[in-house]
Write a protein that holds these residues in place. Structure first.
Motif, mmCIF file in Angstrom:
data_model
loop_
_atom_site.group_PDB
_atom_site.id
_atom_site.type_symbol
_atom_site.label_atom_id
_atom_site.label_comp_id
_atom_site.label_asym_id
_atom_site.label_seq_id
_atom_site.Cartn_x
_atom_site.Cartn_y
_atom_site.Cartn_z
ATOM 1 N N GLU A 298 0.756 -1.081 -0.077
ATOM 2 C CA GLU A 298 0.042 0.064 0.013
ATOM 3 C C GLU A 298 0.958 1.218 -0.082
ATOM 4 O O GLU A 298 0.726 2.148 -1.039
ATOM 5 N N LYS A 299 1.941 1.369 0.712
ATOM 6 C CA LYS A 299 2.798 2.144 0.871
ATOM 7 C C LYS A 299 3.575 2.637 -0.545
ATOM 8 O O LYS A 299 3.626 3.815 -0.727
ATOM 9 N N LYS A 300 3.839 1.441 -1.374
ATOM 10 C CA LYS A 300 4.364 1.614 -2.700
ATOM 11 C C LYS A 300 3.260 2.138 -3.576
ATOM 12 O O LYS A 300 3.832 3.039 -4.385
ATOM 13 N N VAL A 301 2.365 1.880 -3.459
ATOM 14 C CA VAL A 301 1.214 2.145 -4.253
ATOM 15 C C VAL A 301 0.917 4.000 -4.087
ATOM 16 O O VAL A 301 0.910 4.344 -5.085
ATOM 17 N N ASP A 302 1.073 4.040 -2.792
ATOM 18 C CA ASP A 302 0.657 5.679 -2.639
ATOM 19 C C ASP A 302 2.143 6.442 -3.305
ATOM 20 O O ASP A 302 1.846 7.558 -3.944
ATOM 21 N N VAL A 303 3.242 5.947 -2.999
ATOM 22 C CA VAL A 303 4.615 6.525 -3.866
ATOM 23 C C VAL A 303 4.433 6.702 -5.205
ATOM 24 O O VAL A 303 4.727 7.408 -6.119
ATOM 25 N N LEU A 304 3.864 5.456 -5.757
ATOM 26 C CA LEU A 304 3.802 5.524 -7.311
ATOM 27 C C LEU A 304 2.672 6.256 -7.873
ATOM 28 O O LEU A 304 2.629 7.082 -8.780
ATOM 29 N N VAL A 305 1.727 6.779 -6.928
ATOM 30 C CA VAL A 305 0.694 7.593 -7.430
ATOM 31 C C VAL A 305 1.143 9.101 -7.327
ATOM 32 O O VAL A 305 0.832 9.978 -8.326
ATOM 33 N N LYS A 306 2.005 9.268 -6.113
ATOM 34 C CA LYS A 306 2.580 10.658 -6.349
ATOM 35 C C LYS A 306 3.754 10.752 -7.213
ATOM 36 O O LYS A 306 3.848 11.874 -7.960
ATOM 37 N N LYS B 283 1.643 1.700 -14.269
ATOM 38 C CA LYS B 283 1.511 0.215 -14.534
ATOM 39 C C LYS B 283 1.992 -0.417 -13.296
ATOM 40 O O LYS B 283 1.636 -1.389 -13.101
ATOM 41 N N ARG B 284 3.107 0.321 -12.856
ATOM 42 C CA ARG B 284 3.618 -0.615 -11.528
ATOM 43 C C ARG B 284 2.727 -0.572 -10.601
ATOM 44 O O ARG B 284 2.447 -1.465 -9.789
ATOM 45 N N LYS B 285 1.899 0.435 -10.276
ATOM 46 C CA LYS B 285 0.918 0.694 -9.202
ATOM 47 C C LYS B 285 -0.366 -0.591 -9.745
ATOM 48 O O LYS B 285 -0.629 -1.096 -8.537
ATOM 49 N N LYS B 286 -0.639 -0.843 -10.868
ATOM 50 C CA LYS B 286 -1.515 -1.756 -11.158
ATOM 51 C C LYS B 286 -0.987 -3.291 -10.646
ATOM 52 O O LYS B 286 -1.566 -4.190 -10.155
ATOM 53 N N LEU B 287 0.292 -3.409 -10.796
ATOM 54 C CA LEU B 287 0.949 -4.578 -10.575
ATOM 55 C C LEU B 287 0.904 -4.784 -8.995
ATOM 56 O O LEU B 287 0.623 -5.990 -8.372
ATOM 57 N N TYR B 288 1.324 -3.779 -8.388
ATOM 58 C CA TYR B 288 1.209 -3.955 -6.796
ATOM 59 C C TYR B 288 -0.333 -4.148 -6.257
ATOM 60 O O TYR B 288 -0.397 -4.798 -5.328
ATOM 61 N N GLU B 289 -1.230 -3.497 -6.926
ATOM 62 C CA GLU B 289 -2.525 -3.502 -6.747
ATOM 63 C C GLU B 289 -3.138 -5.090 -6.972
ATOM 64 O O GLU B 289 -3.776 -5.533 -6.093
ATOM 65 N N ALA B 290 -2.592 -5.458 -8.003
ATOM 66 C CA ALA B 290 -3.043 -7.184 -8.236
ATOM 67 C C ALA B 290 -2.595 -7.926 -7.265
ATOM 68 O O ALA B 290 -3.010 -8.781 -6.795
ATOM 69 N N GLU B 291 -1.191 -7.331 -6.895
ATOM 70 C CA GLU B 291 -0.539 -8.229 -5.625
ATOM 71 C C GLU B 291 -1.423 -8.000 -4.538
ATOM 72 O O GLU B 291 -1.388 -9.138 -3.657
ATOM 73 N N MET B 292 -1.899 -7.042 -4.073
ATOM 74 C CA MET B 292 -2.538 -6.819 -3.007
ATOM 75 C C MET B 292 -3.918 -7.459 -3.041
ATOM 76 O O MET B 292 -4.167 -8.087 -1.852
#
Length: 227
Positions: free
Chosen positions: A49-57, A76-85
């Motif tokens: 979740e922290k990584k997703v927030d960083v990628l959004v910023k 795209k990286r954010k989507k990968l992390y969200e899929a993993e979540m």
């Protein structure tokens, strides 16, 4: 070649054998391990979740600078992390389901053991007691109660050495009553004195008779005396 094939089959057979002979672990320890795994998944989820927030910023910053390609890569990286979540959430759900099922199974196992123990104890008691033994005990109790009642009656019975002569004594009393009655009938009837009421003697002196009457009374007395 054949050796490798046979070797693989032997290895597979040994693996199957080891799985079949493996003893099931303690349910309590298994539940503890599952809960620890759930905590690990939660920590990983927080990290993502922290990584997703960083990628959004990062995507916003690059988009503001006109770097659309860099912003798109960040998304795209954010989507990968969200899929993993999402996978982690599914794993957590599976683990939670296992924990609930194991807890229920463990509780059922304890309940079954308690019920089995109760049934065994009841069976043991029934075998030790038995219906025939119960009937024998009840018969013994009934017999003892009857004996106790007989003993109480015997103790309460009065001790009178003349009790056997009561009929003779009653006959003798009847004879005495008959003799007394006959004696009363033969007695003379008592004289009944009549109570004659006489007039009371006056306390006052009699009135003095007249002279003529007194004279006649003396004559009468003299005549009577001469007769």
């Amino acid at each position: 070649m054949f050796g490798n094939v046979f070797g693989k089959k032997k290895s597979t057979a040994s693996t199957v054998s080891s799985k079949s002979t493996a003893k099931p672990s303690d349910p309590t320890q298994t539940i503890v391990n599952l809960r620890e795994n759930i905590k690990t998944q939660e920590k990983r989820e927080e990290h993502l979740e922290k990584k997703v927030d960083v990628l959004v910023k990062e995507a916003k910053v690059k988009l503001a600078k006109g770097d659309k390609k860099g912003a798109l890569f960040a998304m795209k990286r954010k989507k990968l992390y969200e899929a993993e979540m999402e996978k982690i959430q599914n794993v957590k759900m599976t683990l939670e389901t296992q924990v609930i099922n194991l807890e229920s199974a463990a509780q059922n196992a304890q309940t079954y053991k308690a019920m089995q123990s109760g049934a065994s104890t009841m069976k043991k008691i029934r075998n030790e007691v038995g219906l025939e033994k119960v009937d024998d005990v009840m018969d013994d109790i009934k017999e003892e109660m009857e004996l106790a009642s007989e003993i109480n009656n015997a103790i309460a019975m009065p001790v009178d050495p003349l009790m056997t002569d009561e009929d003779e004594l009653l006959a003798e009393l009847n004879d005495l009553e008959t003799a007394d009655l006959e004696a009363d009938l033969l007695k003379p009837a008592p004289r009944v004195e009549e109570n004659i009421s006489l007039p009371a003697v006056p306390d006052a002196k009699l009135p003095t008779l007249a002279k003529n009457e007194a004279e006649e009374l003396r004559k009468l007395e003299a005549e009577l005396a001469g007769m």
